[in-house]
Motif scaffolding. Structure first.
Motif, PDB file in Angstrom:
ATOM      1  N   PHE A 169      -3.145  24.366  17.834  1.00 48.33           N
ATOM      2  CA  PHE A 169      -2.542  23.123  18.331  1.00 48.33           C
ATOM      3  C   PHE A 169      -1.064  23.046  17.928  1.00 48.33           C
ATOM      4  N   LEU A 170      -0.739  23.537  16.732  1.00 40.84           N
ATOM      5  CA  LEU A 170       0.664  23.579  16.311  1.00 40.84           C
ATOM      6  C   LEU A 170       1.478  24.469  17.238  1.00 40.84           C
ATOM      7  N   ALA A 171       0.937  25.643  17.557  1.00 40.55           N
ATOM      8  CA  ALA A 171       1.639  26.543  18.475  1.00 40.55           C
ATOM      9  C   ALA A 171       1.763  25.936  19.861  1.00 40.55           C
ATOM     10  N   LEU A 172       0.705  25.285  20.330  1.00 42.04           N
ATOM     11  CA  LEU A 172       0.742  24.629  21.647  1.00 42.04           C
ATOM     12  C   LEU A 172       1.777  23.516  21.669  1.00 42.04           C
ATOM     13  N   THR A 173       1.851  22.735  20.599  1.00 46.74           N
ATOM     14  CA  THR A 173       2.827  21.654  20.521  1.00 46.74           C
ATOM     15  C   THR A 173       4.246  22.196  20.539  1.00 46.74           C
ATOM     16  N   GLY A 174       4.486  23.248  19.747  1.00 47.95           N
ATOM     17  CA  GLY A 174       5.816  23.853  19.740  1.00 47.95           C
ATOM     18  C   GLY A 174       6.206  24.397  21.094  1.00 47.95           C
ATOM     19  N   ALA A 176       5.107  23.318  24.014  1.00 50.21           N
ATOM     20  CA  ALA A 176       5.300  22.217  24.955  1.00 50.21           C
ATOM     21  C   ALA A 176       6.638  21.519  24.727  1.00 50.21           C
ATOM     22  N   TYR A 177       7.010  21.323  23.465  1.00 49.72           N
ATOM     23  CA  TYR A 177       8.262  20.623  23.173  1.00 49.72           C
ATOM     24  C   TYR A 177       9.468  21.524  23.400  1.00 49.72           C
ATOM     25  N   ASP A 178       9.421  22.691  22.795  1.00 54.45           N
ATOM     26  CA  ASP A 178      10.550  23.615  22.909  1.00 54.45           C
ATOM     27  C   ASP A 178      10.026  25.023  22.656  1.00 54.45           C
ATOM     28  N   PRO A 179       9.900  25.860  23.696  1.00 58.69           N
ATOM     29  CA  PRO A 179       9.313  27.192  23.529  1.00 58.69           C
ATOM     30  C   PRO A 179       9.992  28.033  22.450  1.00 58.69           C
ATOM     31  N   GLY A 180      11.267  27.776  22.166  1.00 58.46           N
ATOM     32  CA  GLY A 180      11.951  28.573  21.160  1.00 58.46           C
ATOM     33  C   GLY A 180      11.929  27.980  19.767  1.00 58.46           C
ATOM     34  N   SER A 181      11.280  26.810  19.605  1.00 57.89           N
ATOM     35  CA  SER A 181      11.333  26.122  18.322  1.00 57.89           C
ATOM     36  C   SER A 181      10.564  26.843  17.227  1.00 57.89           C
ATOM     37  N   LEU A 182       9.455  27.523  17.580  1.00 53.66           N
ATOM     38  CA  LEU A 182       8.643  28.201  16.571  1.00 53.66           C
ATOM     39  C   LEU A 182       8.998  29.678  16.416  1.00 53.66           C
ATOM     40  N   GLN A 183       9.882  30.169  17.273  1.00 53.12           N
ATOM     41  CA  GLN A 183      10.202  31.585  17.200  1.00 53.12           C
ATOM     42  C   GLN A 183      10.847  32.005  15.872  1.00 53.12           C
ATOM     43  N   PRO A 184      11.690  31.157  15.243  1.00 48.79           N
ATOM     44  CA  PRO A 184      12.217  31.569  13.937  1.00 48.79           C
ATOM     45  C   PRO A 184      11.138  31.784  12.880  1.00 48.79           C
ATOM     46  N   LEU A 185       9.975  31.153  13.043  1.00 48.93           N
ATOM     47  CA  LEU A 185       8.868  31.375  12.111  1.00 48.93           C
ATOM     48  C   LEU A 185       8.164  32.668  12.492  1.00 48.93           C
ATOM     49  N   GLN A 186       8.178  33.647  11.607  1.00 50.95           N
ATOM     50  CA  GLN A 186       7.675  34.973  11.928  1.00 50.95           C
ATOM     51  C   GLN A 186       6.218  34.959  12.368  1.00 50.95           C
ATOM     52  N   VAL A 187       5.392  34.120  11.729  1.00 56.57           N
ATOM     53  CA  VAL A 187       3.962  34.138  12.042  1.00 56.57           C
ATOM     54  C   VAL A 187       3.675  33.602  13.440  1.00 56.57           C
ATOM     55  N   PHE A 188       4.583  32.766  13.977  1.00 56.97           N
ATOM     56  CA  PHE A 188       4.356  32.184  15.296  1.00 56.97           C
ATOM     57  C   PHE A 188       5.142  32.896  16.392  1.00 56.97           C
ATOM     58  N   SER A 189       5.873  33.931  16.054  1.00 58.58           N
ATOM     59  CA  SER A 189       6.650  34.615  17.077  1.00 58.58           C
ATOM     60  C   SER A 189       5.717  35.290  18.070  1.00 58.58           C
ATOM     61  N   ARG A 190       6.095  35.222  19.329  1.00 57.61           N
ATOM     62  CA  ARG A 190       5.358  35.858  20.426  1.00 57.61           C
ATOM     63  C   ARG A 190       4.007  35.205  20.691  1.00 57.61           C
ATOM     64  N   SER A 192       1.860  32.943  22.953  1.00 64.99           N
ATOM     65  CA  SER A 192       1.973  32.423  24.313  1.00 64.99           C
ATOM     66  C   SER A 192       1.173  31.138  24.461  1.00 64.99           C
ATOM     67  N   LEU A 193       1.482  30.404  25.506  1.00 62.43           N
ATOM     68  CA  LEU A 193       0.764  29.164  25.794  1.00 62.43           C
ATOM     69  C   LEU A 193      -0.706  29.445  26.086  1.00 62.43           C
ATOM     70  N   SER A 194      -0.979  30.479  26.865  1.00 64.09           N
ATOM     71  CA  SER A 194      -2.361  30.786  27.235  1.00 64.09           C
ATOM     72  C   SER A 194      -3.199  31.159  26.017  1.00 64.09           C
ATOM     73  N   VAL A 195      -2.620  31.873  25.065  1.00 60.32           N
ATOM     74  CA  VAL A 195      -3.355  32.261  23.852  1.00 60.32           C
ATOM     75  C   VAL A 195      -3.743  31.024  23.049  1.00 60.32           C
ATOM     76  N   SER A 196      -2.821  30.074  22.907  1.00 61.53           N
ATOM     77  CA  SER A 196      -3.117  28.846  22.171  1.00 61.53           C
ATOM     78  C   SER A 196      -4.248  28.067  22.835  1.00 61.53           C
ATOM     79  N   VAL A 197      -4.217  27.965  24.167  1.00 62.39           N
ATOM     80  CA  VAL A 197      -5.260  27.236  24.890  1.00 62.39           C
ATOM     81  C   VAL A 197      -6.607  27.942  24.739  1.00 62.39           C
ATOM     82  N   ILE A 198      -6.619  29.264  24.826  1.00 61.15           N
ATOM     83  CA  ILE A 198      -7.871  30.013  24.704  1.00 61.15           C
ATOM     84  C   ILE A 198      -8.478  29.838  23.317  1.00 61.15           C
TER      85      ILE A 198
END
Length: 323
Positions: A169-174, A176-190, A192-198
């Protein structure tokens, strides 16, 4: 008898829509993603550009998890064993990818798998799944085989499922708000929206696989608490998410100033939840009134029957038709 039959029918319905439906959906999407990586059609490339890439090892892990859920309660023992084996395979896939992140050693999981199916279709260079996806795969792969286990009052399946749902849900929120907002966090890099939903679909399916325990028991309970949970939970999740997203997008567009945006962030939850709470309270009051009326009618009927039995001059015999 009727009550037990109603409970069995309700459980079958929840299992069908809460476990089998998301299981087949995840399986279909995952197989489509794997075929997309092998054959690289144009629609697959456009989908990746729009919603982000679902990495091939992530798709393979989803295939394992969906198969595990679909066969979890099979009446045939070999299929139940296959279910556990598929879940463990997903956990191992996530653990091996996590090992790659921790050690910097490339095990070439994606290349080895796709080489079997790609054949002579050309050179493929699939990227690695994100660290958080590897962690989620490992946790859900362990959650399914331990679904009937408990550590005292705590269930390892519940812990792993809730942790996966929170991270997804954290990845999905990031996203939805700003696709690049979580990219600086290494664990959340790459991610995708579909992976979070699945991952969220899989968490929901695991919860409904055992509706008599954990969060599923609270949501599906046929009492005032269950009724309140079913009405309040969707609103508690989606309404603040949607309202805050709209406000954030308005702020990004520069339509209104920061002071108005802060005011809306404060006022919006109040405006949304006060009527919702009042409506739920009114509904629960009506249900409680109906319950009390039923209890009063039952009490009067019992007293009337007791009076008839006590004043009857003849013997009264009762028969149990179930015997």
């Amino acid at each position: 008898m009727n009550h037990a039959a109603d409970q069995q029918s309700a459980r079958a319905s929840w299992y069908r829509y809460g476990v089998l439906f998301p299981g087949f959906v995840v399986l279909a999407i995952s197989v489509a993603m794997l075929l997309g990586w092998v054959y690289q059609p144009e629609v697959f490339r456009r989908f990746n550009l729009t919603f982000g890439e679902t990495k091939p090892n992530s798709a393979l892990g989803f295939v394992f998890l969906s198969i595990s859920l679909l066969l979890l309660d099979s009446p045939h023992r070999p299929l139940r064993i296959l279910s556990r084996a598929a879940a463990v395979s997903a956990a191992l896939l996530g653990a091996m990818t996590g090992f790659e992140f921790l050690t910097g050693i490339n095990l070439g999981i994606d290349h080895r798998f796709l080489a079997v199916f790609a054949g002579g279709t050309g050179e493929l260079d699939p990227p690695r799944m994100s660290a958080v996806s590897a962690l989620n795969l490992t946790m859900l792969g362990l959650a399914i085989p331990w679904i009937d286990k408990s550590w005292g009052r705590y269930s390892p399946t519940a812990v792993f499922t809730w942790a996966t749902a929170a991270l997804s849900f954290l990845a999905l929120t990031g996203y939805a708000y700003d696709p690049g907002s979580l990219q600086p966090l290494q664990v959340f890099s790459r991610v995708s929206l579909s992976v979070s939903v699945i991952f969220l679909l899989l968490c929901m399916a695991i919860m409904f696989a055992r509706p008599e325990r954990g969060a599923g028991a609270i949501v599906l309970r046929r009492d005032l608490g269950g009724e309140a949970a079913r009405r309040l939970l969707p609103a508690a999740i989606f309404i603040p998410f949607t309202a805050s997203l709209v406000i954030f997008k308005m702020y990004q567009a520069g339509t209104y100033g920061s002071a108005l945006m802060i005011f809306l962030f404060v006022v919006a939850p109040v405006v949304i939840f006060v009527p919702l709470v009042l409506f739920s309270a009114s509904l629960l009051s009506r249900m409680e009134k109906v319950r009390r009326q039923s209890e009063d009618e039952l009490r009067v009927s019992t007293q009337r029957f007791s009076s008839v039995v006590a004043s009857a001059m003849d013997a009264i015999i009762t028969l149990d038709e179930s015997l």
